[in-house]
Design a protein around this motif. Structure first.
Motif, short mmCIF file in Angstrom:
data_model
loop_
_atom_site.label_atom_id
_atom_site.label_comp_id
_atom_site.label_asym_id
_atom_site.label_seq_id
_atom_site.Cartn_x
_atom_site.Cartn_y
_atom_site.Cartn_z
N ALA A 117 0.84 -1.20 0.00
CA ALA A 117 0.00 0.00 0.00
C ALA A 117 0.88 1.24 0.00
CB ALA A 117 -0.93 0.02 1.22
N ARG A 118 0.27 2.35 -0.43
CA ARG A 118 0.97 3.63 -0.45
C ARG A 118 0.83 4.38 0.87
NH1 ARG A 118 -1.38 3.25 -5.62
NH2 ARG A 118 0.14 3.24 -7.31
N SER A 119 -0.14 4.01 1.67
CA SER A 119 -0.38 4.71 2.94
C SER A 119 -0.98 3.74 3.93
CB SER A 119 -1.30 5.91 2.72
OG SER A 119 -2.61 5.47 2.43
N LEU A 120 -1.04 4.17 5.17
CA LEU A 120 -1.67 3.36 6.21
C LEU A 120 -3.15 3.14 5.93
CD1 LEU A 120 -0.08 4.86 9.45
CD2 LEU A 120 0.24 2.55 8.59
N CYS A 121 -3.78 4.13 5.32
CA CYS A 121 -5.22 4.04 5.07
C CYS A 121 -5.56 2.93 4.09
CB CYS A 121 -5.74 5.37 4.54
SG CYS A 121 -5.24 6.81 5.50
N GLU A 122 -4.63 2.55 3.22
CA GLU A 122 -4.93 1.58 2.19
C GLU A 122 -4.70 0.14 2.63
OE1 GLU A 122 -2.66 2.48 -1.26
OE2 GLU A 122 -3.62 4.42 -1.61
N ILE A 123 -4.12 -0.08 3.81
CA ILE A 123 -3.77 -1.44 4.21
C ILE A 123 -5.01 -2.27 4.53
CG2 ILE A 123 -2.52 -2.81 5.91
CD1 ILE A 123 -0.46 -0.62 6.07
N PRO A 124 -5.93 -1.83 5.40
CA PRO A 124 -7.13 -2.65 5.63
C PRO A 124 -8.03 -2.65 4.41
CG PRO A 124 -6.81 -1.03 7.39
CD PRO A 124 -5.93 -0.63 6.25
N ASN A 131 -6.50 8.47 14.54
CA ASN A 131 -6.29 9.88 14.27
C ASN A 131 -5.56 10.07 12.95
OD1 ASN A 131 -6.48 12.61 14.74
ND2 ASN A 131 -4.65 12.71 16.03
N LEU A 132 -5.94 9.25 11.96
CA LEU A 132 -5.32 9.34 10.65
C LEU A 132 -5.99 10.42 9.83
CD1 LEU A 132 -4.86 5.63 9.56
CD2 LEU A 132 -3.10 7.24 10.24
N PRO A 133 -5.26 11.40 9.30
CA PRO A 133 -5.84 12.36 8.36
C PRO A 133 -6.06 11.68 7.01
CG PRO A 133 -3.51 12.79 8.65
CD PRO A 133 -3.85 11.67 9.59
N MET A 134 -7.25 11.20 6.78
CA MET A 134 -7.51 10.37 5.60
C MET A 134 -7.21 11.09 4.30
SD MET A 134 -8.54 7.45 6.71
CE MET A 134 -9.42 6.73 5.33
N ASP A 135 -7.45 12.38 4.25
CA ASP A 135 -7.22 13.11 3.00
C ASP A 135 -5.78 13.58 2.87
OD1 ASP A 135 -9.85 12.81 2.22
OD2 ASP A 135 -10.48 14.57 3.34
N GLY A 136 -5.15 13.90 3.98
CA GLY A 136 -3.84 14.52 3.89
C GLY A 136 -2.68 13.58 4.07
N LEU A 137 -2.88 12.39 4.70
CA LEU A 137 -1.75 11.54 4.99
C LEU A 137 -1.14 10.97 3.72
CD1 LEU A 137 -0.08 10.40 7.26
CD2 LEU A 137 -1.61 8.45 7.36
N ALA A 138 -1.95 10.28 2.94
CA ALA A 138 -1.42 9.78 1.67
C ALA A 138 -2.53 9.49 0.68
CB ALA A 138 -0.59 8.54 1.90
N GLY A 139 -3.70 10.01 0.87
CA GLY A 139 -4.76 9.79 -0.10
C GLY A 139 -5.76 8.76 0.38
N LYS A 140 -6.81 8.54 -0.42
CA LYS A 140 -7.88 7.62 -0.06
C LYS A 140 -7.73 6.30 -0.81
CE LYS A 140 -11.18 11.39 0.71
NZ LYS A 140 -12.48 11.95 0.34
N ARG A 141 -8.42 5.30 -0.29
CA ARG A 141 -8.44 3.99 -0.94
C ARG A 141 -9.22 4.06 -2.26
NH1 ARG A 141 -8.30 -1.40 -0.28
NH2 ARG A 141 -7.31 -1.27 1.74
N ASP A 142 -8.74 3.31 -3.23
CA ASP A 142 -9.44 3.22 -4.51
C ASP A 142 -10.58 2.23 -4.35
OD1 ASP A 142 -10.25 3.13 -7.05
OD2 ASP A 142 -8.43 2.27 -7.90
N LEU A 143 -11.81 2.73 -4.26
CA LEU A 143 -12.95 1.87 -3.97
C LEU A 143 -13.37 1.04 -5.16
CD1 LEU A 143 -15.10 4.38 -1.90
CD2 LEU A 143 -13.50 2.66 -1.06
N GLY A 144 -12.99 1.43 -6.35
CA GLY A 144 -13.48 0.71 -7.52
C GLY A 144 -12.47 -0.23 -8.13
#
Length: 384
Positions: A54-61, A102-115
């Motif tokens: 993943a590119r960020s923590l947000c994309e791992i789960p 406390n992850l800044p979903m928009d600023g940390l490294a972007g959002k997950r690609d839902l599609g």
């Protein structure tokens, strides 16, 4: 006289049908950088079929999965969606979602690609649990962690501020430190790309080992994490892949990277030692350059070896002591083997340095003798 007729209307008629929209384009430079950025996070777990990149923590789960379920090895359809933080295998709080982290979903490294449909391939068909101590073992490898990411990880896993400072400041001293719920290993590798301008420059690895998982940090690309994951895939059916074993495997792979380079230096040193006294004058033009280049490599490797043997010795020693977070005794046997390899390689490099120093002296002595002979011949000619 006929007048020329008016030219046809070349302007196309406007259509009532709507114009097809343009393909989506990142609205900001940060969005464009995110689509082109490398995968900086790699998550391995014994409960997953493959490694997550993943590119960020947000994309791992995966979509709908919490961090608690990810680290505890639960499936996507397991229960547990409370908003409170649960106790992690590492002995620290692992939150249930990104907001709890406390992850800044928009600023940390972007959002997950839902599609993209990647979640199903990553987490589908999880294997059955093994009734062993390594069933929940996990490993997260982080490349170039930012200050914000370090703050989040330190808060979630209970990392001591001194450890976070060493990682952020890229501490170059190799060491082993024991803390309340983990131990830290600082180990140095090197850039193995022969065509890179940073060839043989050190790469610092920081391995934070908990009881049931590890976090590894480094700030430059290297093949060691991939090599260790390949080794785990080959041996996981025959060994117990615990957090201590993963840390040992990472240290062992870094140590093995010195082997081929030292072997090539041995061949070069033997060649120089044999040729320095038998080459003719016309064939000695590049001998000084070869000696200098080889000595530079040897000194660089000696600097990289540093006190690696002492670090591994200290880590193996703590396996036999009453430390709750120290590696277990069976890992101490593996670490002792690494220590023997490190001592042998250091002794070999010191021996090669002595040989090169002798070859250098012999080369200069031979040049001095040849210059003396040439001067004597000139004096004989001039004295006639």
């Amino acid at each position: 006289m006929l007048m020329p007729s008016a030219p046809p209307n070349t302007v196309p008629a406007l259509s009532d049908q709507p114009i097809a929209p343009l393909p989506p384009f990142p609205t900001s430079a940060a969005g464009w950088e995110h689509t082109q950025s490398p995968f900086r996070f790699s998550f391995y777990s014994n409960s997953l079929r493959s490694t997550i990149h993943a590119r960020s923590l947000c994309e791992i789960p995966a979509d709908g999965q919490t961090f608690e379920e990810l680290f505890m090895g639960k499936t996507l359809f397991g229960t547990g969606g409370s908003s409170t933080a649960a106790k992690s295998p590492a002995g620290s709080a692992v939150p249930n979602n990104a907001k709890a982290m406390n992850l800044p979903m928009d600023g940390l490294a972007g959002k997950r690609d839902l599609g993209s449909g990647r979640a199903a391939s990553r987490y589908g068909e999880l294997p059955t649990w093994k009734d062993e101590e390594d069933a929940h073992s996990w490993w997260m490898d982080i490349l170039c962690a930012t200050d914000e990411e370090m703050r989040v990880l330190s808060k979630c896993f209970g990392i001591h501020p001194l450890t976070a400072e060493d990682i952020q400041m890229e501490e170059t001293r190799e060491k082993i430190e024991l803390f309340r719920n983990y131990y830290l290993v600082c180990f140095r590798s090197f850039d193995q790309n022969q065509y890179s301008p940073t060839y043989l420059e050190p790469i610092n690895y920081y391995i934070v080992v908990f009881r049931e998982g590890i976090l590894s940090f480094h700030f430059r690309q290297s093949p060691h994490p991939q090599n260790v994951r390949r080794r785990i895939k080959q041996l996981k059916d025959y060994i117990s892949v615990t957090s201590d074993w993963i840390s040992y495997a990472l240290i062992d792979d870094i140590t093995d990277a010195f082997g081929p380079l030292i072997q090539s230096i041995e061949y070069e040193v033997d060649s120089i030692d044999e040729l320095v006294l038998i080459l003719k004058e016309a064939e000695q033009s590049d001998m000084l350059r070869r000696i200098g280049t080889c000595r530079k490599k040897v000194m660089g490797l000696l600097r990289l070896m540093g006190n690696k043997a002492d670090v591994v010795k200290g880590l193996a020693k703590r396996c036999n002591e009453n430390w709750s977070m120290a590696p277990k005794s069976d890992i101490g046997l593996y670490l002792s083997d690494i220590q023997d390899h490190l001592i042998t390689m250091t002794q070999s490099l010191n021996h090669y340095e002595k040989l090169l120093s002798r070859s250098h002296s012999n080369y200069l002595a031979q040049i001095s003798i040849e210059m003396t002979d040439a001067n004597n011949q000139i004096n004989d000619v001039l004295s006639r």
